[in-house]
Design a protein around this motif. Structure first.
Motif, PDB file in Angstrom:
ATOM      1  N   SER A   1       0.909  -1.320   0.010  1.00  0.00           N
ATOM      2  CA  SER A   1      -0.005  -0.040  -0.159  1.00  0.00           C
ATOM      3  C   SER A   1       0.690   1.202  -0.056  1.00  0.00           C
ATOM      4  N   ARG A   2       1.818   1.264   0.629  1.00  0.00           N
ATOM      5  CA  ARG A   2       2.735   2.227   0.873  1.00  0.00           C
ATOM      6  C   ARG A   2       3.486   2.698  -0.277  1.00  0.00           C
ATOM      7  N   ALA A   3       3.874   1.317  -1.156  1.00  0.00           N
ATOM      8  CA  ALA A   3       4.671   1.427  -2.432  1.00  0.00           C
ATOM      9  C   ALA A   3       3.897   2.198  -3.341  1.00  0.00           C
ATOM     10  N   GLU A   4       2.604   1.758  -3.342  1.00  0.00           N
ATOM     11  CA  GLU A   4       1.587   2.236  -4.398  1.00  0.00           C
ATOM     12  C   GLU A   4       1.406   3.759  -4.273  1.00  0.00           C
ATOM     13  N   ILE A   5       1.310   3.972  -2.988  1.00  0.00           N
ATOM     14  CA  ILE A   5       0.803   5.692  -2.710  1.00  0.00           C
ATOM     15  C   ILE A   5       2.049   6.414  -2.938  1.00  0.00           C
ATOM     16  N   ALA A   6       3.487   6.048  -2.764  1.00  0.00           N
ATOM     17  CA  ALA A   6       4.585   6.741  -3.147  1.00  0.00           C
ATOM     18  C   ALA A   6       4.962   6.859  -4.572  1.00  0.00           C
ATOM     19  N   LEU A   7       4.476   5.760  -5.180  1.00  0.00           N
ATOM     20  CA  LEU A   7       4.614   5.644  -6.695  1.00  0.00           C
ATOM     21  C   LEU A   7       3.546   6.550  -7.324  1.00  0.00           C
ATOM     22  N   GLY A   8       2.277   6.462  -6.992  1.00  0.00           N
ATOM     23  CA  GLY A   8       1.411   7.552  -7.409  1.00  0.00           C
ATOM     24  C   GLY A   8       1.582   9.082  -7.134  1.00  0.00           C
ATOM     25  N   THR A   9       2.339   9.299  -5.881  1.00  0.00           N
ATOM     26  CA  THR A   9       2.524  10.735  -5.463  1.00  0.00           C
ATOM     27  C   THR A   9       3.785  11.132  -6.424  1.00  0.00           C
TER      28      THR A   9
END
Length: 117
Positions: free
Chosen positions: A42-50
């Motif tokens: 989840s954190r990786a997806e959020i960081a990538l999207g950001t």
């Protein structure tokens, strides 16, 4: 699958299901706790999207990260039973078409940045 929760606060059974699917393709992930894996994903997806949305993040690292992440998703697609029709690359009805677009977008960002150099 997620109901009122999401990957940042997934219930044990949802985290175990996601982790189980991932470890079927990437066995080294089996050493991780399912809840920890789900939170990290989840954190990786959020960081990538950001990174993809922020205009000051260069296209090269953002595109490379997206390409790598998409490669992992394509690995799931290719190795997870039921996601493709047997003996074919054609998707079953369960396949997620966005996984095909993501590496193209990532590679496009990388090539655009390399073309400007």
């Amino acid at each position: 699958m997620w109901g009122k929760e999401d990957k940042t606060s997934a219930a044990d059974d949802a985290a175990a299901g996601l982790h189980g699917m991932a470890t079927g393709t990437y066995p080294f992930l089996g050493r991780m706790d399912p809840a920890d894996f789900t939170r990290l994903l989840s954190r990786a997806e959020i960081a990538l999207g950001t990174a993809l949305l922020l205009p000051f993040v260069p296209s090269l690292p953002a595109g490379a990260a997206l390409t790598g992440f998409a490669g992992g998703l394509l690995g799931l697609y290719l190795k997870t039973p039921g996601m493709r029709r047997e003996g074919s690359l054609r998707p079953s009805e369960l396949a997620i078409s966005k996984d095909i677009w993501l590496p193209g977008i990532g590679l496009g960002l990388v090539l655009e940045e390399l073309g400007h150099r």
